[in-house]
Enzyme design. Structure first.
Site, short mmCIF file in Angstrom:
data_model
loop_
_atom_site.label_atom_id
_atom_site.label_comp_id
_atom_site.label_asym_id
_atom_site.label_seq_id
_atom_site.Cartn_x
_atom_site.Cartn_y
_atom_site.Cartn_z
N SER A 239 0.85 -1.21 0.00
CA SER A 239 0.00 0.00 0.00
C SER A 239 0.88 1.26 0.00
O SER A 239 1.74 1.38 -0.86
CB SER A 239 -0.96 -0.05 1.19
OG SER A 239 -1.96 0.93 1.04
N ASP B 119 -8.45 -3.63 -7.18
CA ASP B 119 -7.90 -3.19 -5.90
C ASP B 119 -9.00 -2.57 -5.02
O ASP B 119 -9.56 -1.52 -5.35
CB ASP B 119 -6.79 -2.17 -6.16
CG ASP B 119 -6.18 -1.63 -4.87
OD1 ASP B 119 -6.48 -2.17 -3.79
OD2 ASP B 119 -5.41 -0.66 -4.95
N HIS C 201 -6.89 -5.70 -1.08
CA HIS C 201 -5.78 -4.76 -1.11
C HIS C 201 -4.76 -5.33 -0.12
O HIS C 201 -5.13 -5.64 1.01
CB HIS C 201 -6.29 -3.39 -0.64
CG HIS C 201 -5.27 -2.29 -0.64
ND1 HIS C 201 -4.78 -1.74 -1.80
CD2 HIS C 201 -4.68 -1.61 0.36
CE1 HIS C 201 -3.92 -0.76 -1.50
NE2 HIS C 201 -3.85 -0.67 -0.20
#
Ligand code: NAG
Ligand code: NAG
Ligand code: NAG
Length: 395
Positions: free
Chosen positions: A181, A277, A343
């Site tokens: 991330s 995502d 994610h």
């Protein structure tokens, strides 16, 4: 002498086996998923501090055996802050301070369990705490006396890497800089700079998980996406730390979008991502007015989506894949793009050991990345078949 536990049992079974081994053989048992924090000794005097001025920290587990010369440096995620208010709010969370931080979980790519993490379980493994709010990129000396906010992500990164070099990383053979991330973006942004700090290592590569945040000019919400990064660039004053290859050809405020960075990264890079995502669909997209109703529920649970909402997610996927495709290819780049509505992959066992489409010889993600890192075979796969978001990790 150290020993790793090879057991398929659950956590408690392993703990029990560990305890028995310790009691009966005095062998140091190597299954310890919670790792204590270490604060940098002189963090405060050198200014390598979190947003609130608390010392930077990291978690570290020593490598051994065949992993003794190999290092993994991991950068966690946690979004960004791009304004006084956001950054102040962040100081009340682990994203902005190390006050109250004691341990962290070492799972997935950080796991000491050879079954979960067969290629890296005995490497030196380090987790650098993310408490700067700008993907480890800022270094502003001045501290606003009104807010006491410190903008020092780049200084933290450098200070922790210096400690690791002194601990033995300067003699490492194999090194991976990885992150997910905001940490996955930090990995792309810091990859070549990191490479330059370990000139003697024979193999240094970067692994970015869920860090490919797209601009998607054709999809609604583009102003929000652009402003999000522009605010971080401006508030943390990071233009001079962004790659010149980008800032010399476009507005620097766009140079946190990986689509303008990846093509110029010189160090071998792997992109691990979902084309659906969840974070980008949930937080960075703005639904068309016709599908706005129930969007929040749908993005929390895709079973609640209407067909039109799923179509919008498919538009995101198409744009995501086109954006990736537009980057000039390079043989050393690895890629694994699936269709899980998710994610982050690196940090949990289920995700690190996920096996599903796209299939590279039915290999789990861990194996695909190991093959890329050690150049055992090529590792480039995009799930071109599944054009709907998959619920890959439902019980
Ligand atoms: C981690 O910290 C706790 C509390 O300070 C301490 O009791 C424990 O021994 C530490 N563990 C290791 C492996 O250093
Ligand atoms: C740290 O813990 C104390 C005591 O639980 C709490 O009052 C405080 O809000 C915490 N601070 C942060 C920044 O988490
Ligand atoms: C790299 O290796 C050379 C030769 O052993 C040594 O002099 C130099 O200090 C090393 N550089 C770093 C950054 O460790």
């Amino acid at each position: 002498m150290e020993k790793s536990i090879r057991s398929t049992g659950d956590y408690w079974t392993k703990l029990l086996i560990c305890a028995l081994i310790l009691l009966t053989t005095q062998v140091h048992c190597h299954f310890n998923p919670r790792i204590n924090v270490t604060f940098l000794d002189n963090a405060v005097s050198t200014g390598a501090v979190c947003l609130d001025g608390s010392p930077a920290g990291y978690h570290y587990e020593k490598g051994y055996g065949t992993g003794a010369d190999n290092w993994l440096v991991y950068l966690p995620g946690g979004a960004w802050c791009g304004s006084k208010g956001d950054c102040l709010a962040r100081t009340k969370t682990i994203g902005g301070t190390t006050v109250n931080v004691t341990t962290t979980w070492f799972g997935g790519i950080l796991s000491a369990d050879s079954l979960v993490n067969p290629d890296l379980y005995n490497w030196h493994r380090t987790f650098i705490r993310y408490c700067d709010g700008a993907s480890f990129m800022a270094d502003v000396e001045a501290v606003d006396p009104e807010t006491n906010l410190h903008l020092r992500g780049a200084r933290i990164f450098r200070a922790v890497v210096d400690v690791l070099l002194a601990k033995g990383m300067k003699n490492a053979k194999n090194i991976i800089l990885a992150g997910n991330s905001a940490g996955g973006l930090a990995t792309i942004l810091n990859c070549d700079r990191f490479r330059a700090l370990v000139p003697n290592a024979s193999r240094v590569k970067c692994l970015s998980d869920s860090g490919f945040f797209i601009r998607a000019q054709n999809l609604p919400g583009v102003e929000k996406r652009e402003k999000g990064f522009a605010d971080v660039v401006a508030f943390h004053d990071i233009t001079k730390f962004l790659p010149k290859s980008c800032t010399s050809r476009m507005d620097p405020s766009l140079c946190m979008f990986p689509e303008y960075l990846v093509g110029d990264v010189q160090t071998p890079l792997f992109l691990l991502h979902s084309a659906f995502d969840q974070y980008q669909i949930q937080y960075n997209l703005k639904p068309y007015p016709a599908i706005e109703q129930g969007w929040k529920e749908c993005t929390s649970n895709t079973r609640l989506c209407t067909p039109a909402q799923i179509d919008f997610m498919k538009e995101f996927r198409t744009t995501f894949l086109q954006t990736l495709k537009a980057i000039p290819d390079c043989p050393s780049r690895g890629m694994f793009i699936n269709s899980c509505y998710i994610h982050d992959f690196l940090f949990s066992r289920a995700r690190w050991n996920y096996q599903g489409p796209p299939s590279l010889g039915n290999k789990i993600i861990e194996r695909v990345i190991g093959d890329w890192y050690f150049e055992r075979c090529s590792a480039k796969a995009i799930d071109a078949e599944t054009d709907h978001p998959l619920n890959c990790f439902d019980a």
